[in-house]
Scaffold this motif. Structure first.
Motif, PDB file in Angstrom:
ATOM      1  N   MET A   1      60.591 151.784  88.779  1.00 45.41           N
ATOM      2  CA  MET A   1      60.737 153.059  89.494  1.00 45.41           C
ATOM      3  C   MET A   1      59.541 153.299  90.421  1.00 45.41           C
ATOM      4  SD  MET A   1      63.618 154.443  88.644  1.00 45.41           S
ATOM      5  CE  MET A   1      63.495 156.182  88.914  1.00 45.41           C
ATOM      6  N   ASP A   2      58.333 152.996  89.948  1.00 41.80           N
ATOM      7  CA  ASP A   2      57.143 153.139  90.794  1.00 41.80           C
ATOM      8  C   ASP A   2      57.229 152.226  92.007  1.00 41.80           C
ATOM      9  OD1 ASP A   2      56.085 155.003  89.040  1.00 41.80           O
ATOM     10  OD2 ASP A   2      54.693 153.588  88.085  1.00 41.80           O
ATOM     11  N   ALA A   3      57.659 150.989  91.785  1.00 43.57           N
ATOM     12  CA  ALA A   3      57.785 150.039  92.886  1.00 43.57           C
ATOM     13  C   ALA A   3      58.842 150.511  93.882  1.00 43.57           C
ATOM     14  CB  ALA A   3      58.146 148.656  92.351  1.00 43.57           C
ATOM     15  N   PHE A   4      59.975 150.944  93.388  1.00 38.35           N
ATOM     16  CA  PHE A   4      61.043 151.424  94.268  1.00 38.35           C
ATOM     17  C   PHE A   4      60.572 152.614  95.095  1.00 38.35           C
ATOM     18  CE2 PHE A   4      64.726 154.146  95.113  1.00 38.35           C
ATOM     19  CZ  PHE A   4      65.491 153.276  95.876  1.00 38.35           C
TER      20      PHE A   4
ATOM     21  N   SER B   1      60.266 152.510  99.078  1.00 41.56           N
ATOM     22  CA  SER B   1      61.062 153.493  99.824  1.00 41.56           C
ATOM     23  C   SER B   1      60.174 154.322 100.742  1.00 41.56           C
ATOM     24  CB  SER B   1      61.798 154.427  98.864  1.00 41.56           C
ATOM     25  OG  SER B   1      62.720 153.709  98.102  1.00 41.56           O
ATOM     26  N   ASP B   2      59.050 154.787 100.225  1.00 34.58           N
ATOM     27  CA  ASP B   2      58.131 155.581 101.039  1.00 34.58           C
ATOM     28  C   ASP B   2      57.633 154.782 102.237  1.00 34.58           C
ATOM     29  OD1 ASP B   2      58.411 157.677  99.276  1.00 34.58           O
ATOM     30  OD2 ASP B   2      56.478 157.368  98.278  1.00 34.58           O
TER      31      ASP B   2
ATOM     32  N   ALA C   1      58.480 155.642 106.142  1.00 30.85           N
ATOM     33  CA  ALA C   1      57.365 155.866 107.071  1.00 30.85           C
ATOM     34  C   ALA C   1      57.509 154.976 108.301  1.00 30.85           C
ATOM     35  CB  ALA C   1      56.034 155.610 106.376  1.00 30.85           C
ATOM     36  N   GLN C   2      57.916 153.730 108.092  1.00 35.58           N
ATOM     37  CA  GLN C   2      58.117 152.821 109.218  1.00 35.58           C
ATOM     38  C   GLN C   2      59.277 153.290 110.096  1.00 35.58           C
ATOM     39  OE1 GLN C   2      56.215 150.083 110.271  1.00 35.58           O
ATOM     40  NE2 GLN C   2      54.895 151.252 108.910  1.00 35.58           N
TER      41      GLN C   2
ATOM     42  N   ALA D   1      51.720 147.386 107.389  1.00 33.01           N
ATOM     43  CA  ALA D   1      52.694 147.727 106.356  1.00 33.01           C
ATOM     44  C   ALA D   1      53.237 146.467 105.679  1.00 33.01           C
ATOM     45  CB  ALA D   1      53.837 148.543 106.944  1.00 33.01           C
ATOM     46  N   VAL D   2      53.490 145.434 106.457  1.00 29.96           N
ATOM     47  CA  VAL D   2      53.977 144.171 105.894  1.00 29.96           C
ATOM     48  C   VAL D   2      52.926 143.574 104.965  1.00 29.96           C
ATOM     49  CG1 VAL D   2      54.595 141.781 106.462  1.00 29.96           C
ATOM     50  CG2 VAL D   2      55.609 143.675 107.741  1.00 29.96           C
ATOM     51  N   LYS D   3      51.676 143.628 105.387  1.00 31.11           N
ATOM     52  CA  LYS D   3      50.586 143.116 104.544  1.00 31.11           C
ATOM     53  C   LYS D   3      50.493 143.934 103.252  1.00 31.11           C
ATOM     54  CE  LYS D   3      45.649 142.240 104.401  1.00 31.11           C
ATOM     55  NZ  LYS D   3      44.362 142.469 105.006  1.00 31.11           N
TER      56      LYS D   3
END
Length: 117
Positions: A39-42, A46-47, A51-52, A75-77
């Motif tokens: 859930m934390d990862a999702f 998602s955030d 944002a992107q 963001a990718v990094k």
């Protein structure tokens, strides 16, 4: 209850019910931690994605495009680092579960051996 029935009940408790409860508790704890990590990862992914998407919507000129592309590289990094950390967290949880499961099995085998003597 007779002494024989009491002993049989205690043996049944120590050989079957107690190990089943311990393993059930361990499994529940593992899945609770795993679900929380997922859930934390999702939420994090998602955030980051939202944002992107918002950044792309706000592009109005060449400078804005340049800024979004730079932000996207960061963001990718960040996403790669987060994914690596999340993978390690799941692997660590799984290893902990296996170790505790093996300890429970060893304890149960010892208890069963002692109870049958």
């Amino acid at each position: 209850m007779s002494k024989t029935q009491d002993k049989a009940t205690q043996q049944f408790e120590s050989l079957f019910f107690a190990p089943a409860r311990a393993y059930g508790s361990l499994t529940l704890e593992y899945y609770e931690k795993l679900l929380s990590a997922q859930m934390d990862a999702f939420r994090s992914y998602s955030d980051l994605s939202l944002a992107q998407a918002r950044a792309w919507v706000d592009v109005k000129d060449a400078d804005g495009l340049k800024q979004v592309l730079e932000t996207q590289q960061k963001a990718v990094k960040e996403l790669g680092e987060r994914l690596q950390g999340d993978t390690k967290k799941v692997v660590d949880l799984s290893q902990e579960f296996l170790q505790k499961g093996q300890q429970l099995t060893e304890q149960n085998v010892k208890a069963a051996s002692a109870a049958t003597k």
